[in-house]
Design a protein around this motif. Structure first.
Motif, PDB file in Angstrom:
ATOM      1  N   GLY A 195      49.649  45.044  47.689  1.00  0.00           N
ATOM      2  CA  GLY A 195      50.696  45.056  48.811  1.00  0.00           C
ATOM      3  C   GLY A 195      51.180  43.181  49.039  1.00  0.00           C
ATOM      4  N   LEU A 196      50.786  42.314  49.649  1.00  0.00           N
ATOM      5  CA  LEU A 196      50.747  40.927  49.978  1.00  0.00           C
ATOM      6  C   LEU A 196      51.703  40.291  48.857  1.00  0.00           C
ATOM      7  N   GLU A 197      50.785  40.834  47.600  1.00  0.00           N
ATOM      8  CA  GLU A 197      51.856  39.777  47.429  1.00  0.00           C
ATOM      9  C   GLU A 197      53.423  41.062  46.691  1.00  0.00           C
ATOM     10  N   LEU A 198      53.226  42.242  46.825  1.00  0.00           N
ATOM     11  CA  LEU A 198      54.710  42.898  46.683  1.00  0.00           C
ATOM     12  C   LEU A 198      55.147  42.219  48.057  1.00  0.00           C
ATOM     13  N   LEU A 199      55.153  42.321  48.916  1.00  0.00           N
ATOM     14  CA  LEU A 199      55.461  41.548  49.885  1.00  0.00           C
ATOM     15  C   LEU A 199      56.081  40.666  49.420  1.00  0.00           C
ATOM     16  N   ARG A 200      55.735  39.453  48.971  1.00  0.00           N
ATOM     17  CA  ARG A 200      55.665  38.410  48.519  1.00  0.00           C
ATOM     18  C   ARG A 200      57.060  37.486  47.164  1.00  0.00           C
ATOM     19  N   SER A 201      56.472  38.494  46.334  1.00  0.00           N
ATOM     20  CA  SER A 201      57.220  38.374  44.995  1.00  0.00           C
ATOM     21  C   SER A 201      57.906  39.761  44.729  1.00  0.00           C
ATOM     22  N   GLY A 202      58.439  40.384  45.685  1.00  0.00           N
ATOM     23  CA  GLY A 202      58.636  41.937  44.985  1.00  0.00           C
ATOM     24  C   GLY A 202      58.023  42.824  43.589  1.00  0.00           C
ATOM     25  N   ARG A 203      57.162  42.691  43.384  1.00  0.00           N
ATOM     26  CA  ARG A 203      55.946  43.288  42.513  1.00  0.00           C
ATOM     27  C   ARG A 203      54.649  43.288  42.651  1.00  0.00           C
ATOM     28  N   VAL A 204      54.187  43.502  41.787  1.00  0.00           N
ATOM     29  CA  VAL A 204      52.864  43.739  41.963  1.00  0.00           C
ATOM     30  C   VAL A 204      52.216  43.373  40.429  1.00  0.00           C
ATOM     31  N   THR A 205      50.773  42.768  40.214  1.00  0.00           N
ATOM     32  CA  THR A 205      50.155  42.551  39.052  1.00  0.00           C
ATOM     33  C   THR A 205      48.953  43.132  38.798  1.00  0.00           C
ATOM     34  N   LEU A 206      49.266  44.042  37.056  1.00  0.00           N
ATOM     35  CA  LEU A 206      48.543  43.861  36.944  1.00  0.00           C
ATOM     36  C   LEU A 206      47.700  43.605  35.196  1.00  0.00           C
ATOM     37  N   PRO A 207      45.956  43.562  35.441  1.00  0.00           N
ATOM     38  CA  PRO A 207      45.496  43.794  36.731  1.00  0.00           C
ATOM     39  C   PRO A 207      45.193  42.835  37.275  1.00  0.00           C
ATOM     40  N   VAL A 208      44.455  42.814  38.568  1.00  0.00           N
ATOM     41  CA  VAL A 208      44.596  42.028  40.144  1.00  0.00           C
ATOM     42  C   VAL A 208      44.554  40.836  39.109  1.00  0.00           C
ATOM     43  N   PRO A 209      45.060  39.786  39.162  1.00  0.00           N
ATOM     44  CA  PRO A 209      44.943  38.055  38.588  1.00  0.00           C
ATOM     45  C   PRO A 209      42.959  37.771  39.456  1.00  0.00           C
ATOM     46  N   ALA A 210      42.779  36.371  38.771  1.00  0.00           N
ATOM     47  CA  ALA A 210      41.871  35.927  38.984  1.00  0.00           C
ATOM     48  C   ALA A 210      43.142  34.796  40.202  1.00  0.00           C
ATOM     49  N   PRO A 211      41.826  34.431  40.862  1.00  0.00           N
ATOM     50  CA  PRO A 211      40.395  35.008  40.995  1.00  0.00           C
ATOM     51  C   PRO A 211      39.920  35.868  41.664  1.00  0.00           C
ATOM     52  N   GLU A 212      40.815  36.805  41.986  1.00  0.00           N
ATOM     53  CA  GLU A 212      40.463  37.132  43.679  1.00  0.00           C
ATOM     54  C   GLU A 212      39.718  38.734  42.415  1.00  0.00           C
ATOM     55  N   LEU A 213      40.583  38.710  41.201  1.00  0.00           N
ATOM     56  CA  LEU A 213      39.399  40.267  40.449  1.00  0.00           C
ATOM     57  C   LEU A 213      37.722  39.958  40.216  1.00  0.00           C
ATOM     58  N   ALA A 214      37.555  38.826  40.217  1.00  0.00           N
ATOM     59  CA  ALA A 214      36.530  38.502  39.934  1.00  0.00           C
ATOM     60  C   ALA A 214      35.031  38.989  40.758  1.00  0.00           C
ATOM     61  N   GLU A 215      35.930  39.122  42.111  1.00  0.00           N
ATOM     62  CA  GLU A 215      35.524  39.030  43.470  1.00  0.00           C
ATOM     63  C   GLU A 215      35.557  40.591  44.180  1.00  0.00           C
ATOM     64  N   ARG A 217      35.571  42.897  41.574  1.00  0.00           N
ATOM     65  CA  ARG A 217      34.236  43.406  41.037  1.00  0.00           C
ATOM     66  C   ARG A 217      33.164  43.483  41.033  1.00  0.00           C
ATOM     67  N   GLN A 218      33.082  41.807  42.064  1.00  0.00           N
ATOM     68  CA  GLN A 218      31.464  42.058  42.502  1.00  0.00           C
ATOM     69  C   GLN A 218      31.405  42.671  43.623  1.00  0.00           C
ATOM     70  N   VAL A 219      32.176  43.358  44.509  1.00  0.00           N
ATOM     71  CA  VAL A 219      32.092  44.322  45.293  1.00  0.00           C
ATOM     72  C   VAL A 219      31.854  45.807  44.991  1.00  0.00           C
ATOM     73  N   ARG A 220      32.323  45.696  43.657  1.00  0.00           N
ATOM     74  CA  ARG A 220      32.221  47.154  43.091  1.00  0.00           C
ATOM     75  C   ARG A 220      30.753  47.183  42.913  1.00  0.00           C
ATOM     76  N   ARG A 221      30.358  46.269  42.326  1.00  0.00           N
ATOM     77  CA  ARG A 221      28.919  46.682  42.175  1.00  0.00           C
ATOM     78  C   ARG A 221      27.790  46.563  43.188  1.00  0.00           C
ATOM     79  N   GLY A 222      28.767  46.407  44.682  1.00  0.00           N
ATOM     80  CA  GLY A 222      27.400  46.514  45.492  1.00  0.00           C
ATOM     81  C   GLY A 222      26.822  44.461  45.468  1.00  0.00           C
ATOM     82  N   GLU A 223      27.718  43.483  45.463  1.00  0.00           N
ATOM     83  CA  GLU A 223      26.970  42.394  45.100  1.00  0.00           C
ATOM     84  C   GLU A 223      27.305  41.472  46.544  1.00  0.00           C
TER      85      GLU A 223
END
Length: 273
Positions: A195-215, A217-223
């Motif tokens: 949502g933040l990316e959309l409001l700031r740039s008018g688009r959404v990058t897929l997949p989620v860019p690094a470094p947030e994607l790694a984080e 995935r850590q949350v998704r694994r319950g780490e």
């Protein structure tokens, strides 16, 4: 027999004949899927024959009723013993193809999931026609503060479900803290980032860019510890709420362009048939 009203053979034929765009959506395209734990989600839109738009044509449901066509659904989990009550699991396929008119209504209202086919990488496009390529090329016309508010609303819904533990916890923090629903948490965080990316740039990058994607995935694994997850969700919620108010985007999507696209695409589809 599958009795879901949108799973009928009539709806399937109509959707397949008129599909202009079908892509992968869900965790697979966000980059947050965990090997062996997720299903595959696909979403698309189709043009309808003239008699369904200007006339009274209907599709027949598996139960024998005639209804106006709005979408077609396929969920492979339904083929198992519990039928419609069977939830999708690892390896399952979930497909939803909306009529172009219904998709457009949801898209201009800023529905985060419905907007995804506009931004997925070409490698995640299952099917696309010239009309679908035009839609993807004009994706910026759907960026709006209204869409930002919908991302915020979806984030809050996932946050509330996570906080209330409305679903069975799927992971426990590595240091022995309170168990939490890692999938819900990942959805909430991902919605905030996108949502933040959309409001700031008018688009959404897929997949989620690094470094947030790694984080993510850590949350998704319950780490992550639950408290740290909650803090990140709260931070993203506050940032997103503030960004909605100051974003350099129109309040609404370009409805005039969308309306013209719908009219022109249907007319060309009917002429070709």
């Amino acid at each position: 027999m599958i009795r879901h009203p949108h799973a009928g053979e009539d709806a399937r034929r109509l959707a397949e004949a008129g599909t202009v765009l079908l892509t992968q959506v869900g965790s697979g395209v966000h980059g947050t899927a965990i090997d062996g734990q997720d299903d595959r989600d696909e979403l698309g839109l189709c043009l309808e024959p003239v008699e369904f738009v200007t006339g009274l044509a209907r599709v027949r449901t598996p139960g024998g009723r005639e209804i106006a066509f709005e979408q077609y659904e396929l969920h492979t989990a339904w083929s198992r013993s519990r039928g419609l009550a069977e939830p999708s699991g690892p390896g399952d396929l979930d497909v939803v193809v909306y009529s172009a008119r219904k998709w457009a209504r949801l898209a201009v209202a800023g529905n985060p999931t419905v907007l995804l086919p506009l931004w997925v990488p070409d490698t995640e496009v299952v099917r696309v026609t010239a009309a679908g390529r035009e839609l993807r090329a004009q994706a910026e016309r759907f960026a709006s503060r209204t869409a930002g508010r919908r991302f915020l609303g979806y984030l809050r819904s996932q946050r509330d479900a996570f906080a209330a533990r409305r679903t069975r916890a799927r992971a426990a923090s590595r240091d022995g803290g309170a168990a939490y629903d890692a999938k819900r948490a990942t959805h909430a965080l991902r919605l905030g980032l996108q949502g933040l990316e959309l409001l700031r740039s008018g688009r959404v990058t897929l997949p989620v860019p690094a470094p947030e994607l790694a984080e993510l995935r850590q949350v998704r694994r319950g780490e992550w510890d639950r408290r740290h997850v909650e803090a990140w969700i709260a931070e993203l919620e506050a940032d997103l709420a503030a960004a909605v108010e100051v974003a350099d985007l129109p309040e609404q999507a370009d409805r005039a362009w969308v309306d013209a696209w719908l009219t022109r695409s249907h007319q060309e589809f009917w002429a070709a048939r």
